[in-house]
Structure formats: C-alpha cells, structure tokens
Design a protein around this motif. Structure first.
Motif, PDB file in Angstrom:
ATOM      1  N   TRP A   1      46.874  11.374  61.248  1.00  0.00           N
ATOM      2  CA  TRP A   1      46.412  10.228  61.200  1.00  0.00           C
ATOM      3  C   TRP A   1      46.079   9.569  59.822  1.00  0.00           C
ATOM      4  O   TRP A   1      45.273  10.424  59.337  1.00  0.00           O
ATOM      5  N   PRO A   2      46.229   8.269  59.630  1.00  0.00           N
ATOM      6  CA  PRO A   2      47.046   7.382  60.475  1.00  0.00           C
ATOM      7  C   PRO A   2      48.424   7.430  59.988  1.00  0.00           C
ATOM      8  O   PRO A   2      49.093   7.157  61.069  1.00  0.00           O
ATOM      9  N   ASN A   3      48.963   7.655  58.810  1.00  0.00           N
ATOM     10  CA  ASN A   3      50.322   7.794  58.729  1.00  0.00           C
ATOM     11  C   ASN A   3      50.983   8.750  57.680  1.00  0.00           C
ATOM     12  O   ASN A   3      52.139   8.468  56.961  1.00  0.00           O
ATOM     13  N   ASP A   4      50.502   9.929  57.788  1.00  0.00           N
ATOM     14  CA  ASP A   4      51.336  10.903  56.832  1.00  0.00           C
ATOM     15  C   ASP A   4      51.998  11.818  57.687  1.00  0.00           C
ATOM     16  O   ASP A   4      52.146  11.985  58.927  1.00  0.00           O
ATOM     17  N   VAL A   5      53.065  12.466  57.001  1.00  0.00           N
ATOM     18  CA  VAL A   5      53.800  13.456  57.641  1.00  0.00           C
ATOM     19  C   VAL A   5      53.613  14.798  56.684  1.00  0.00           C
ATOM     20  O   VAL A   5      53.819  14.589  55.493  1.00  0.00           O
ATOM     21  N   LEU A   6      53.344  15.709  57.578  1.00  0.00           N
ATOM     22  CA  LEU A   6      53.049  17.116  56.812  1.00  0.00           C
ATOM     23  C   LEU A   6      54.114  17.974  57.092  1.00  0.00           C
ATOM     24  O   LEU A   6      54.671  18.010  58.022  1.00  0.00           O
ATOM     25  N   MET A   7      54.160  19.120  56.229  1.00  0.00           N
ATOM     26  CA  MET A   7      55.060  20.218  56.500  1.00  0.00           C
ATOM     27  C   MET A   7      54.014  21.365  56.027  1.00  0.00           C
ATOM     28  O   MET A   7      53.616  21.601  54.932  1.00  0.00           O
TER      29      MET A   7
ATOM     30  N   ASP B   1      43.890   5.184  70.264  1.00  0.00           N
ATOM     31  CA  ASP B   1      44.003   4.065  71.269  1.00  0.00           C
ATOM     32  C   ASP B   1      45.218   3.158  71.056  1.00  0.00           C
ATOM     33  O   ASP B   1      46.072   3.313  70.214  1.00  0.00           O
ATOM     34  N   HIS B   2      45.267   1.900  71.982  1.00  0.00           N
ATOM     35  CA  HIS B   2      46.521   1.313  71.943  1.00  0.00           C
ATOM     36  C   HIS B   2      46.779   0.508  70.721  1.00  0.00           C
ATOM     37  O   HIS B   2      47.742  -0.097  70.531  1.00  0.00           O
ATOM     38  N   ASP B   3      45.504   0.630  69.912  1.00  0.00           N
ATOM     39  CA  ASP B   3      45.934  -0.314  68.375  1.00  0.00           C
ATOM     40  C   ASP B   3      46.170   0.840  67.337  1.00  0.00           C
ATOM     41  O   ASP B   3      46.104   0.626  66.361  1.00  0.00           O
ATOM     42  N   GLY B   4      46.103   2.196  67.694  1.00  0.00           N
ATOM     43  CA  GLY B   4      46.528   3.199  66.756  1.00  0.00           C
ATOM     44  C   GLY B   4      44.998   3.825  66.020  1.00  0.00           C
ATOM     45  O   GLY B   4      45.095   4.471  65.079  1.00  0.00           O
ATOM     46  N   ALA B   5      43.918   3.262  66.623  1.00  0.00           N
ATOM     47  CA  ALA B   5      42.696   3.674  65.942  1.00  0.00           C
ATOM     48  C   ALA B   5      42.206   4.905  66.418  1.00  0.00           C
ATOM     49  O   ALA B   5      42.676   5.587  67.536  1.00  0.00           O
ATOM     50  N   LEU B   6      41.824   5.761  65.575  1.00  0.00           N
ATOM     51  CA  LEU B   6      41.500   7.218  65.918  1.00  0.00           C
ATOM     52  C   LEU B   6      40.218   7.259  66.843  1.00  0.00           C
ATOM     53  O   LEU B   6      39.323   6.535  66.479  1.00  0.00           O
ATOM     54  N   LEU B   7      40.087   8.095  67.816  1.00  0.00           N
ATOM     55  CA  LEU B   7      39.262   8.156  68.743  1.00  0.00           C
ATOM     56  C   LEU B   7      38.360   9.614  68.520  1.00  0.00           C
ATOM     57  O   LEU B   7      39.347  10.651  68.485  1.00  0.00           O
TER      58      LEU B   7
END
Ligand code: BTN
Length: 253
Positions: free
Chosen positions: A108-114, A227-233
């Motif tokens: 979160w929010p937008n990374d791709v990890l390896m 959540d539905h907006d992409g916010a971290l809970l």
C-alpha cells in the motif's frame, strides 16, 4: 526516437522519447493540450524523474519509464483507485515476463515488490477543470528492469538483480497495456470491489503489525484492510484508523 516501437492495443497511442525530463510532466502537458485518453508517453531515460512524496526517481537507461493519460468520468477520490488497477496490471505483466516468480506482492498504496524489495512504483497525478471536475489523470509507472537505486530509504531491487534475464522496456509496455486495458474495463464495469479483492489477495503485510508514516508523525498498528476508496485501515491500540495518505515503513520502530 527509439528504434523498437511497441504495438499497443486499440485505443492506445504511443508518444516515445529517447530522453526526457519526466514522462509524467510531458503527459500532463499533452493532456492540458487536449491529448486523448490512452496516450502513453514513454522514454528510455529521464533526467528529472519524480517519485511519490517529492522524491527523485533515478531513471537510467534500461528500466521502464512511462505515463498514461486517462480521462475517467469520476471524482478525484475515486480516481485514486486507479493506482490499484495499475499495480494489478503491473503484477500480471511481471508474472508473464519474469516467469516462475511467486515472490511478487503489492504494498500500500501503489508499490510492487519482489522478495519484499521495491521493483516498481506508481505516481498518480490529476488535474481539475474550472468547475472543479476531474479533467484527467496521469499514471506514471517506473519498473526497475536492469538496475535499482542504492542508498534509498526503502530497499529496492530490479529484475536483473533478482536473477532474471530482464525484458526490454518496450516488451514490458506491450504486455502492460494489454493487462491495464482489461483491469480498467473491469474497474469501469464492476467498480472497485474486484480490484480491491485481487489487490488484497497479493498484499503485504496484511494482518501484521506495521508502522505508517503520516504527514505529522508515525502510527503503529495491524494492517487489516483497505476500504472502498483504497484507504488503509489500521487497527491501533486506540481503535481503527483510516489512512488515506501515508507510507508503510516497517513492522517495528
Ligand atoms: C514512487 O515513488 O514509487 C513512484 C515512482 C514513479 C516513477 C515513474 S517513472 C515514469 C513516471 N515519470 C516520473 O517522473 N515518475 C513516474
């Protein structure tokens, strides 16, 4: 101009550069001038690549630097979901181009990890019209194919460092636009729910204790959901907190 011109799916148009300051800046300039949705700006290197939170994105030749213009008919808040659409498209792309890897995850929010190190980053930027409506979104993607930056706060990696024969940036663009087209269609037709489910299925470190950097300080808690907006809970000692902007640092201070 580059020699290899990737073939893009219907509705996509490539604008390619050998070297440019930032593909996001160029895409924004083109979008303000009326460039249609599907315009994809690609450069072999960037001299002023930008990351999230005002960071520099080191952009030597060999890696992928591209920015896509979209004109979604929605609010800026909902458009933030496109970061998750992009992450899933990158994940699908990398699973095809770096076969036999089960070590990819979404952060979160937008990374791709390896293997827990950053392989790809996404920078979403938007502009509003005079009436406050969303005019366009530019989605910038950077993928470390042949090299990754050293001395960065959060560890990074590249396809080559992970032992893969790195695909060319052009080949990655072809694959990425195909996956992006179908995830975008899914998002437009079915909304955020399937995107959220797919993202959560590959997310890290779901259910674990994490530390999140906010505008003013850090917060510790268990990463329970988005959540539905992409916010971290985040489940903290003081109860559940909803975080719309921040950065996951680590499990422990
Ligand atoms: C991040 O900080 O993780 C986001 C990195 C985004 C980098 C890409 S490279 C192509 C596009 N142009 C830029 O200047 N930034 C984005």
């Amino acid at each position: 101009m580059t020699r290899f011109q990737p073939r893009l799916p219907q509705g996509y148009r490539l604008v390619s550069f050998d070297s440019i300051g930032s593909t996001n800046d160029e895409a924004r300039r083109l979008a303000r001038g009326g460039a249609p949705e599907g315009t994809l700006v690609w450069a072999l290197e960037q001299t002023a690549g930008r990351g999230r939170r005002g960071r520099v994105w080191m952009s030597p030749r060999g890696n992928l630097y591209a920015s896509l213009i979209l004109r979604p008919d929605c609010s800026a808040g909902r458009a933030a979901q496109l970061g998750f659409v992009t992450a899933l498209s990158l994940g699908d792309t990398l699973r095809v181009k770096l076969p036999a890897t089960d070590s990819l995850s979404y952060k979160w929010p937008n990374d791709v990890l390896m293997h827990g190190r950053k392989l790809a980053g996404i920078l979403l930027e938007s502009d509003t019209g005079t009436g406050g409506e969303l005019a366009f979104v530019v989605i910038g993607v950077g993928v470390n194919l042949v090299s990754s930056p050293r001395q960065v706060e959060l560890p990074a990696t590249s396809a080559a460092e992970e032992g893969f024969d790195p695909p060319s940036p052009g080949a990655l663009i072809e694959e990425f636009t195909t996956h992006f087209r179908s995830w975008l269609k899914c998002w437009r037709m079915a909304g955020f729910a399937p995107v959220r489910m797919a993202w959560l299925a590959g997310a890290t470190p779901l259910g674990e204790l994490i530390r999140v950097r906010l505008e003013n300080g850090t917060l510790c808690g268990r990463f329970v959901d988005i959540d539905h907006d992409g916010a971290l809970l985040l489940e903290t000692a003081e109860g559940r907190r909803r975080i719309s902007a921040g950065e996951i640092l680590s499990a422990t201070p």
